[in-house]
Design a protein around this motif. Structure first.
Motif, PDB file in Angstrom:
ATOM      1  N   SER A 128      -4.448   8.498  -6.154  1.00  0.00           N
ATOM      2  CA  SER A 128      -3.936   7.258  -5.556  1.00  0.00           C
ATOM      3  C   SER A 128      -4.385   6.053  -6.372  1.00  0.00           C
ATOM      4  N   TYR A 129      -3.545   5.022  -6.403  1.00  0.00           N
ATOM      5  CA  TYR A 129      -3.902   3.797  -7.122  1.00  0.00           C
ATOM      6  C   TYR A 129      -3.278   2.589  -6.431  1.00  0.00           C
ATOM      7  N   LEU A 130      -3.910   1.441  -6.622  1.00  0.00           N
ATOM      8  CA  LEU A 130      -3.463   0.188  -6.019  1.00  0.00           C
ATOM      9  C   LEU A 130      -3.056  -0.787  -7.117  1.00  0.00           C
ATOM     10  N   GLY A 131      -1.837  -1.316  -7.038  1.00  0.00           N
ATOM     11  CA  GLY A 131      -1.351  -2.294  -7.999  1.00  0.00           C
ATOM     12  C   GLY A 131      -1.371  -3.686  -7.393  1.00  0.00           C
ATOM     13  N   ILE A 132      -1.929  -4.660  -8.104  1.00  0.00           N
ATOM     14  CA  ILE A 132      -2.046  -6.032  -7.600  1.00  0.00           C
ATOM     15  C   ILE A 132      -1.327  -6.979  -8.551  1.00  0.00           C
ATOM     16  N   GLY A 133      -0.432  -7.811  -7.990  1.00  0.00           N
ATOM     17  CA  GLY A 133       0.275  -8.784  -8.810  1.00  0.00           C
ATOM     18  C   GLY A 133       1.760  -8.487  -8.887  1.00  0.00           C
ATOM     19  N   ASN A 151       7.538 -14.107 -10.397  1.00  0.00           N
ATOM     20  CA  ASN A 151       6.214 -14.728 -10.226  1.00  0.00           C
ATOM     21  C   ASN A 151       6.212 -15.803  -9.146  1.00  0.00           C
ATOM     22  N   ALA A 152       7.205 -16.692  -9.188  1.00  0.00           N
ATOM     23  CA  ALA A 152       7.252 -17.811  -8.246  1.00  0.00           C
ATOM     24  C   ALA A 152       7.382 -17.307  -6.809  1.00  0.00           C
ATOM     25  N   SER A 157       5.120 -16.158  -1.409  1.00  0.00           N
ATOM     26  CA  SER A 157       4.873 -15.218  -0.316  1.00  0.00           C
ATOM     27  C   SER A 157       3.391 -15.118   0.020  1.00  0.00           C
ATOM     28  N   LEU A 158       2.545 -15.176  -0.998  1.00  0.00           N
ATOM     29  CA  LEU A 158       1.100 -15.107  -0.751  1.00  0.00           C
ATOM     30  C   LEU A 158       0.628 -16.287   0.100  1.00  0.00           C
ATOM     31  N   ILE A 163       2.872  -9.979   1.303  1.00  0.00           N
ATOM     32  CA  ILE A 163       2.963  -9.360  -0.012  1.00  0.00           C
ATOM     33  C   ILE A 163       4.378  -8.810  -0.142  1.00  0.00           C
ATOM     34  N   PRO A 164       5.221  -9.471  -0.935  1.00  0.00           N
ATOM     35  CA  PRO A 164       6.623  -9.048  -1.045  1.00  0.00           C
ATOM     36  C   PRO A 164       6.753  -7.765  -1.847  1.00  0.00           C
ATOM     37  N   ALA A 165       7.103  -6.692  -1.162  1.00  0.00           N
ATOM     38  CA  ALA A 165       7.158  -5.397  -1.842  1.00  0.00           C
ATOM     39  C   ALA A 165       8.192  -4.500  -1.180  1.00  0.00           C
ATOM     40  N   GLU A 166       8.646  -3.523  -1.947  1.00  0.00           N
ATOM     41  CA  GLU A 166       9.509  -2.474  -1.418  1.00  0.00           C
ATOM     42  C   GLU A 166       8.726  -1.179  -1.399  1.00  0.00           C
ATOM     43  N   MET A 167       9.125  -0.269  -0.521  1.00  0.00           N
ATOM     44  CA  MET A 167       8.376   0.983  -0.392  1.00  0.00           C
ATOM     45  C   MET A 167       9.322   2.167  -0.306  1.00  0.00           C
TER      46      MET A 167
END
Length: 252
Positions: A128-133, A151-152, A157-158, A163-167
């Protein structure tokens, strides 16, 4: 090859890094380029040996669409890639680096003992790993998540504590297939007992049956009763072999 640097600058860059005291470094090599004769390829490897770096990544030249190289090939200004040349240079690479004490621990990666890339090895072993940014990917064994690339918008969102992400939630068969694909690329191979332990019995029997033709071709061997590994010849067809061993997504 339209690179921004030349061979002399590449050589100088490595030596400056070494002079600064960095020992754990890696070189990237490219083979299979039509203008890279076997003699030039050997000279590149001899230079690599002379520089005495502990880790080497080597990739077959590929042509991506909408690149200068693709345009030159289409216009006949550059020769097309030659699969046979690429295969021969890859096998020469394997033999030469093994002779110099490097372990071929992943399809495209070689290292002196215990000098493996810890970062990439974790990917291949399903850690497992965590990606930040922005654009960062994360994986927890059951789901994959990737952050928005803009980036903007990421920063906006922060400020809203989001945390704007898709899963993507991986199915059981997805997870088995990912393990097949990544483990077969490594010298440690695919552990059939791990598959049964982590994903349930039945999968390993199905995979072994699908692998029979590759045993006959000498592309896969058994490292021990529960571990399948690719031979040097099998490494040339690693993606094809993995896809043939994949579990059908419709399988229940």
């Amino acid at each position: 090859m339209n690179r921004a640097h030349n061979a002399k600058e590449a050589d100088s860059a490595v030596k400056r890094v070494q002079d600064a005291g960095f020992e754990n470094i890696t070189l990237d090599l490219i083979y299979g380029y039509p203008l890279l004769t076997d003699q030039k390829w050997k000279a590149n490897l001899d230079k690599t040996h002379e520089l005495n770096v502990p880790h080497i990544s080597a990739y077959s030249m590929t042509v991506e669409s909408k690149t200068a190289l693709a345009h030159f090939i289409k216009k006949g200004k550059q020769p097309e890639m030659n699969d046979n040349q690429s295969a021969e240079q890859f096998l020469f690479l394997i033999g030469q680096l093994k002779e110099w004490g490097y372990e071929h621990y992943e399809t495209s990666n070689f290292a002196k003992p215990d000098q493996y890339s810890r970062h990439n090895t974790n990917y291949w072993r399903g850690v497992s790993y965590l990606g930040i940014g922005p654009s960062a990917h994360s994986f927890n064994g059951e789901a994959r998540k990737w952050n928005i690339a803009n980036n903007a918008k990421y920063l906006e969102s922060l400020l809203l504590d989001k945390i704007p992400a898709e899963m993507e939630i991986l199915t059981q068969n997805n997870r088995v297939n990912e393990y097949i694909m990544t483990s077969l690329r490594t010298m440690w191979g695919m552990d059939l007992s791990k598959i049964d332990r982590d994903f349930g019995s039945g999968y390993s029997t199905e995979i072994e049956k699908s692998a029979e033709e590759f045993f006959d071709k000498g592309w896969i061997i058994k490292k021990d009763p529960n571990t399948l590994v690719l031979t040097d010849a099998g490494m040339l067809f690693s993606d094809h072999i993995a896809s043939e061993l994949f579990i059908d997504e419709e399988r229940k």
